[in-house]
Scaffold this active site. Structure first.
Site, mmCIF file in Angstrom:
data_model
loop_
_atom_site.group_PDB
_atom_site.id
_atom_site.type_symbol
_atom_site.label_atom_id
_atom_site.label_comp_id
_atom_site.label_asym_id
_atom_site.label_seq_id
_atom_site.Cartn_x
_atom_site.Cartn_y
_atom_site.Cartn_z
ATOM 1 N N LYS A 1 0.841 -1.212 0.000
ATOM 2 C CA LYS A 1 0.000 0.000 0.000
ATOM 3 C C LYS A 1 0.870 1.255 0.000
ATOM 4 C CE LYS A 1 -2.849 0.814 3.618
ATOM 5 N NZ LYS A 1 -2.573 2.161 4.151
ATOM 6 N N GLY B 1 -4.863 7.961 5.567
ATOM 7 C CA GLY B 1 -3.957 8.928 6.185
ATOM 8 C C GLY B 1 -2.777 9.231 5.280
ATOM 9 N N ARG C 1 -8.451 12.133 12.792
ATOM 10 C CA ARG C 1 -7.026 11.825 13.017
ATOM 11 C C ARG C 1 -6.166 13.089 12.972
ATOM 12 N NH1 ARG C 1 -5.458 6.839 9.329
ATOM 13 N NH2 ARG C 1 -3.541 7.056 10.540
ATOM 14 N N SER D 1 7.610 8.925 11.908
ATOM 15 C CA SER D 1 6.447 8.751 11.036
ATOM 16 C C SER D 1 6.843 8.962 9.584
ATOM 17 C CB SER D 1 5.350 9.750 11.421
ATOM 18 O OG SER D 1 4.451 9.907 10.338
ATOM 19 N N ASP E 1 2.071 -1.279 11.843
ATOM 20 C CA ASP E 1 0.768 -1.730 11.340
ATOM 21 C C ASP E 1 0.487 -3.197 11.677
ATOM 22 O OD1 ASP E 1 0.316 0.775 10.297
ATOM 23 O OD2 ASP E 1 1.058 0.262 8.301
ATOM 24 N N LYS F 1 -4.546 5.600 14.791
ATOM 25 C CA LYS F 1 -4.614 4.931 13.480
ATOM 26 C C LYS F 1 -6.083 4.926 13.009
ATOM 27 C CE LYS F 1 -0.268 4.089 12.919
ATOM 28 N NZ LYS F 1 0.450 4.816 11.859
ATOM 29 N N ARG G 1 -6.256 1.433 17.989
ATOM 30 C CA ARG G 1 -5.979 -0.007 17.871
ATOM 31 C C ARG G 1 -5.609 -0.648 19.195
ATOM 32 N NH1 ARG G 1 -3.054 0.090 11.919
ATOM 33 N NH2 ARG G 1 -5.007 0.094 10.748
#
Ligand code: S3P
Length: 444
Positions: A33, A106, A135, A180, A330, A357, A361
């Site tokens: 992705k 995102g 977010r 990030s 992830d 996220k 999560r």
């Protein structure tokens, strides 16, 4: 053959029976992705034509394609065999008539902010779905504002919808408080279009697909992995390229755990990206005693790729914290499922990012796996999971989060009794064929 796994009415609920049979076979893992987003974006910003093989056709990458089409890029019909992008060139995006929509993605929203903020003219508005609108965007907006960007939005421009007046920007050296790749990539894309050297330094190295692909497209970019820094010198024109997208290790992760915990299983996962900034999942599963081997290791369009053979194994607990967290961020929902099957207490820390996220999560994993009978303590930045007790099938919910839906489906395979997973089709964000592959594997 095991009992069937099937979807049921309402069509968005997955009904999953436990599997008493091993999982065996070969799975071609769909495109990565992160790399797919970047191939579409850099292709659109380049001059000339980009051909993309193996693009992920998921809801998130469709959002990126739709945004760049609205900005003037010509993108052929999306399919995983071959997509052609006729680039617009840097600084030449068209002002769309309508609001751009990043959907659930995102990556689309944060990266495109860096692109749009540095367009020397044009006014742009962008929004997303309910999850994305909640977010944090300040992590990208703040450094872009330091570069001179004009961005407005809810909560001090920290939540979408956001509006951007394109400006010429000045370069900065930004020390990001978080590791990030979305923040890093957004600043790099802005820096690419600014006059001079823009540097970003992060506390730990996050995924480096942008750096690799920007270099392949001809950008003036230099990395220093020791200091977790990267510098792009702009303005730097990009040239269209042929890109082969490897399979997504974040999608492979569900099968790595499924085959590890279901006795006598053996799966071969083909064409999986094994970039070291993404392979934290392999390191952790191996430390837990998993039986995973990399075969046919090669480099494709600047990214390391391998076939992964996984056989079932008895797992033991481990600690997951520190620099490895961004390299498996992830995969924590599916690692939590592995931890329920491992002997001992698995401790996950330094993972507060999981709260922002597609869902929270940490809360989602704790609540849903506890419903299945797992023993979990939730902390502000992590989880303690005591493994080794039998999970029970029950009514579950994905919270509309793709990785939760697929993680719970794997947990359900090893449970006693049937599980019903609400909002299962959230999986289409990153892995639309997931449930079909599962049905094929169990012989339906
Ligand atoms: C991504 C970076 C990560 C990851 C996300 C994809 C990317 O997010 O969780 O799924 O493609 O750059 P952060 O940058 O917020 O850690």
């Amino acid at each position: 053959m095991g009992q069937p796994v099937f979807t049921l009415q309402p069509p968005d609920t997955w009904c999953i029976h436990p599997q008493f049979q091993p999982l065996r076979g070969v799975i071609a893992i769909p495109g990565d992705k992160s790399i797919s987003h970047r191939a579409l974006m850099l292709g659109a910003l380049a001059t000339g034509t980009t051909h993309i093989r193996g693009l992920l056709i998921g809801e998130d990458t469709c959002s990126t394609a739709a945004c760049f089409q609205a900005l003037g890029a010509r993108i052929s019909e999306l399919n995983s065999d071959s997509v052609q992008v006729d680039g617009i060139g840097l600084g030449a995006l068209q002002e769309p008539e309508d609001v751009l929509n990043a959907g659930n993605s995102g990556t689309t929203l944060r990266l495109i902010l860096g692109v749009l903020a540095a367009q020397s003219q044009g006014f742009f508005a962008i929004t997303g779905d309910r999850s994305l609108r909640s977010r944090p965007m300040g992590r990208v907006v703040t450094p872009l504002q330091q570069m001179g960007a004009l961005i407005w939005g809810r909560k001090g421009a920290s939540r979408a919808p956001l509006a951007i007046q394109g400006q010429s920007l000045r370069p900065i050296h930004y020390h990001s408080p978080i590791a990030s790749a979305q923040v890093k990539s957004s600043i790099l894309l802005a820096g690419l279009q600014s006059e001079g050297a823009t540097t970003i330094t992060e506390p730990f190295l996050s995924r480096d697909h942008s750096e690799r692909m920007l270099a392949a497209f001809g950008a003036a970019i230099a990395t220093n992995p020791e200091t977790c820094s990267v510098t792009v010198t702009g303005p730097s024109q990009l040239q269209g390229q042929d890109v082969s997208v490897p399979g997504d290790i974040s999608s492979a992760a569900f099968w790595l755990v499924a085959a590890s915990i279901l006795p006598d299983s053996e799966l071969l996962l083909t064409n999986v990206g094994v970039n070291p900034t993404r392979t934290g999942i392999l390191e952790v599963l191996l430390a837990m005693g998993a039986d995973i081997h990399q075969e046919n290791v090669r480099v494709v369009t600047g990214e390391p790729v391998a076939d992964l053979r996984v056989r079932s194994a008895s797992l033991t607990s481990t600690d997951i914290q520190g620099e490895i967290i961004p390299r498996l961020i992830d995969e924590i929902p599916i690692l939590a499922v592995a931890a329920t099957a491992a002997q001992g207490i698995t401790r996950i820390r330094d993972a507060a990012e999981l709260r922002v996220k597609e869902s929270d999560r940490l809360a989602a994993v704790a609540q849903q796996l506890t419903k299945m009978g797992a023993s979990i303590t939730e902390y502000a930045d992590g989880l303690d999971i005591t493994g080794g007790s039998q999970l029970q099938g029950t009514e579950l919910d994905s919270y509309g989060d793709h990785r939760m839906a697929m993680g719970l489906a794997i947990a359900a395979l090893s449970a006693q009794g049937t599980s019903y997973i609400g909002q299962g089709n959230a999986a289409a964000v990153s892995y639309p064929t997931f449930i079909h592959t599962l049905q094929t594997l169990v012989g339906e």
